[in-house]
Scaffold this motif. Structure first.
Motif, short mmCIF file in Angstrom:
data_model
loop_
_atom_site.label_atom_id
_atom_site.label_comp_id
_atom_site.label_asym_id
_atom_site.label_seq_id
_atom_site.Cartn_x
_atom_site.Cartn_y
_atom_site.Cartn_z
N HIS A 70 0.77 -1.24 0.03
CA HIS A 70 0.07 0.12 0.12
C HIS A 70 0.90 1.26 -0.15
O HIS A 70 0.40 2.45 0.07
CB HIS A 70 -0.78 -0.06 1.25
CG HIS A 70 -2.07 -0.81 1.04
ND1 HIS A 70 -1.92 -2.45 1.36
CD2 HIS A 70 -3.33 -0.85 0.53
CE1 HIS A 70 -3.13 -2.90 1.42
NE2 HIS A 70 -3.96 -2.19 0.62
N CYS A 71 2.15 1.09 -0.03
CA CYS A 71 3.30 2.29 -0.14
C CYS A 71 3.51 2.60 -1.64
O CYS A 71 4.39 2.00 -1.89
CB CYS A 71 4.34 1.99 0.74
SG CYS A 71 5.30 3.67 0.99
N SER A 72 2.79 3.34 -2.14
CA SER A 72 3.08 3.66 -3.65
C SER A 72 4.39 4.11 -3.92
O SER A 72 5.14 3.93 -5.05
CB SER A 72 2.03 4.68 -4.12
OG SER A 72 1.89 5.75 -3.70
N TRP A 75 7.21 1.70 -4.87
CA TRP A 75 7.21 1.04 -5.91
C TRP A 75 7.56 1.93 -7.34
O TRP A 75 7.49 1.63 -8.39
CB TRP A 75 5.92 0.42 -6.27
CG TRP A 75 5.64 -0.62 -5.14
CD1 TRP A 75 4.93 -0.52 -4.03
CD2 TRP A 75 5.73 -2.01 -5.24
NE1 TRP A 75 4.54 -1.78 -3.58
CE2 TRP A 75 5.42 -2.61 -4.07
CE3 TRP A 75 6.57 -2.92 -6.08
CZ2 TRP A 75 5.45 -3.84 -3.85
CZ3 TRP A 75 6.64 -4.33 -6.01
CH2 TRP A 75 5.88 -4.78 -4.73
N SER A 76 8.05 3.35 -6.80
CA SER A 76 7.87 4.33 -7.88
C SER A 76 9.28 4.46 -8.60
O SER A 76 9.39 5.39 -9.44
CB SER A 76 7.58 5.57 -7.37
OG SER A 76 8.50 5.91 -6.17
N GLN A 91 5.30 -2.71 -10.72
CA GLN A 91 5.71 -1.62 -10.29
C GLN A 91 4.69 -0.28 -10.90
O GLN A 91 4.43 0.37 -9.84
CB GLN A 91 7.11 -1.18 -10.40
CG GLN A 91 7.94 -2.00 -9.69
CD GLN A 91 9.53 -1.49 -10.16
OE1 GLN A 91 10.24 -2.05 -10.78
NE2 GLN A 91 9.91 -0.39 -9.45
N LYS A 94 1.23 -1.01 -8.79
CA LYS A 94 1.37 -0.64 -7.39
C LYS A 94 1.87 0.71 -6.97
O LYS A 94 1.52 1.19 -6.20
CB LYS A 94 2.24 -1.69 -6.83
CG LYS A 94 1.70 -2.92 -6.77
CD LYS A 94 2.52 -3.96 -5.92
CE LYS A 94 1.95 -5.23 -5.47
NZ LYS A 94 0.78 -5.31 -4.94
N SER A 95 2.49 1.57 -7.89
CA SER A 95 2.88 2.98 -7.66
C SER A 95 1.72 3.67 -7.62
O SER A 95 1.81 4.92 -7.36
CB SER A 95 4.10 3.43 -8.51
OG SER A 95 3.57 3.24 -9.78
N LYS A 96 0.69 3.28 -8.28
CA LYS A 96 -0.47 4.07 -8.53
C LYS A 96 -0.44 5.41 -9.06
O LYS A 96 0.19 5.58 -10.38
CB LYS A 96 -1.27 4.19 -6.97
CG LYS A 96 -1.61 2.93 -6.27
CD LYS A 96 -1.78 2.94 -4.96
CE LYS A 96 -2.09 1.56 -4.31
NZ LYS A 96 -2.76 1.63 -2.82
N GLU A 97 -0.52 6.52 -8.33
CA GLU A 97 -0.57 7.77 -8.93
C GLU A 97 0.95 8.42 -8.48
O GLU A 97 0.90 9.58 -8.76
CB GLU A 97 -1.75 8.79 -8.76
CG GLU A 97 -3.01 8.03 -9.23
CD GLU A 97 -2.99 7.96 -10.59
OE1 GLU A 97 -2.44 8.96 -11.32
OE2 GLU A 97 -3.64 6.89 -10.87
N ALA A 98 1.53 7.77 -7.67
CA ALA A 98 2.79 8.37 -7.24
C ALA A 98 3.94 8.91 -8.60
O ALA A 98 3.73 8.25 -9.50
CB ALA A 98 3.57 7.37 -6.41
#
Length: 466
Positions: A70-72, A75-76, A91, A94-98
């Motif tokens: 849950h820590c984007s 994975w950024s 990656q 899981k990095s979502k919007e980071a």
């Protein structure tokens, strides 16, 4: 070699729930645990977390796996190595919007991976591109990445229609180009804080040539807020370049210049780190070149000056200043005179506005003629109303063991010791003689002062200096 495929079930298979115990680290708030895991997933190669270590930390316990997933930010940092793409897709998910930090070394023929990276370009914060396939990547993008702050490109050709430069990303603050060919019509990028250019060429009508001095000057004009400037390589010059006015860079803190004589194109009086190495000089640097160098030298806690027949080198003796100035004059008749006259100009500029109060050390590795000229320059006050002394806090002289005349050293020491007045220089306290090709040095000040030969030469020099 690719990393093993990412597998959520791998965590289940490696945790023995019957032996799970709550450790003190599990009492940390999630935000602190994220930072601990981030530091633990960072190898000695850099500060960014590595995907291989992140996957290993997921196997510690259920909570750690949940925190990592849950820590984007963990994975950024996306790396596409030459040997494969590994966990890139995982990656990116899981990095979502980071914001993403991307490093691409080689893509081979994997066009789908280029598309995957380009589809996420709106999240690029920094990208380092080693692949020659920049043209294919830039062709898939019709606008610059809006979040991009740092861009580094190595060994490639930038096409004229690249959207990364025409126009550039609005938030771009750091640009690094190494062994890159850019279009001749490339517009300078405004608002840069860091600029590193290494062996840059321009392409026009199918012809490749070194980047012009005028084009570099335009880059400086567009980014007067530069804090870091590093240059290496040849630049094409023309007679019209002499009319270019120096650009004021009041925020410049770090300067490195290698092989290119462009110091006269800017002035940065507050520069704290100076590394300049210029070779094959055929003439003295223009006066404007010293507007950056001299203020930096004045702020040093101590300077070491080394003079040989063809080179002049100046280094700082103590932190916090970082200074390295190396000038090599092309081997030709008069090179030694150019070395001496440049040293004379630097010493004159150092004392122009105020007394240079830092400690100094002088190494004379030149032939006798130049060495004696340097000593005579330093054993008498400067002409003019101030009557100040060059390097008034010079306390150490180093010479090579090739029979440097002691009478001239003795005259030099006596002249400075016998000086009178408020501006009298500090006495020389050490003369070191080094052996050829050896780091060993012998203290010879007592030998020099006990020297009895050619007293007339020594006394005459002292009287003349007084």
């Amino acid at each position: 070699m690719d990393h093993p495929p990412f597998d959520d079930k791998a965590t289940e298979n490696t945790i023995d729930q019957s032996h799970m115990r709550k450790s003190p680290i599990d009492t940390l708030p999630t935000e602190l645990l994220e930072r601990v895991i981030g530091l633990g997933a960072t190898s000695g190669k850099g500060w960014r977390p590595e995907i291989k270590l992140i996957c290993e930390w997921r196997r510690v316990c259920w909570r750690w796996a949940s925190v990592i997933d849950h820590c984007s930010a963990l994975w950024s940092f996306v790396v596409v190595p030459a040997s494969g793409t590994g966990h890139v897709r995982t990656q990116l998910e899981k990095s979502k919007e980071a914001p993403l930090i991307v490093e691409v070394s080689c893509l081979g023929d994997r066009e789908e991976w280029i598309r995957l990276l380009v589809d996420n370009a709106n999240r690029w914060k920094a990208i380092t591109w080693y692949s020659p396939r920049w043209r294919e990547m830039s062709a898939m993008r019709d606008s610059p990445p809006p979040m991009l702050e740092a861009l580094a490109i190595v060994r490639t050709i930038i096409p004229p229609d690249s959207k990364f430069f025409n126009p550039p990303s609005p938030n771009l603050r750091s640009l690094q180009l190494m062994d890159v060919t850019i279009p001749s019509n490339t517009q300078p990028i405004f608002g840069l804080e860091e600029l590193r250019l290494t062996r840059i060429q321009t392409l026009e009508d199918g012809r490749v040539a070194p980047m012009s001095v005028r084009k570099f000057h335009q880059f400086l004009q567009a980014s007067p807020g530069l804090q870091v400037l590093k240059l290496d390589g040849a630049y094409s010059a023309s007679a019209a370049d002499k009319t270019l006015q120096p650009v004021d860079l009041p925020n410049l803190e770090e300067l490195m210049v290698v092989h290119v004589s462009i110091l006269h194109l800017f002035q940065a009086e507050h520069c704290a780190s100076l590394d300049v190495s210029l070779g094959s000089l055929q003439e003295r640097l223009p006066p404007a070149a010293w507007t950056t160098v001299i203020p930096t030298l004045r702020r040093a806690k101590g300077l070491e000056m080394e003079v040989s027949n063809h080179t002049l080198q100046i280094d700082c003796l103590r932190k916090p200043s970082t200074i390295h100035l190396y000038l090599h004059f092309k081997s030709q008749q008069g090179a030694a005179d150019l070395t001496y006259s440049t040293l004379e100009e630097i010493l004159q500029e150092l004392e122009n506005e105020s007394c240079f109060s830092a400690r100094a050390q002088l190494s004379l590795y030149a032939d006798e003629d130049i060495g004696v000229k340097v000593l005579k320059l330093l054993q008498s006050p400067m002409p003019g109303p101030s009557s100040g002394w060059r390097l008034p806090h010079l306390d150490t002289v180093c010479i090579r063991r090739e029979g440097f005349p002691y009478q001239h050293l003795k005259a030099f020491v006596q002249a400075r010791a016998n000086a009178q007045g408020d501006q009298a220089p500090k006495a020389v306290t050490s003369i070191l003689e080094s052996r050829s090709f050896s780091s060993e040095r012998e203290e010879i000040l007592a030998k020099v002062m006990d020297y009895a030969g050619d007293e007339g030469v020594a006394e005459g020099a002292v009287v003349q200096a007084g």
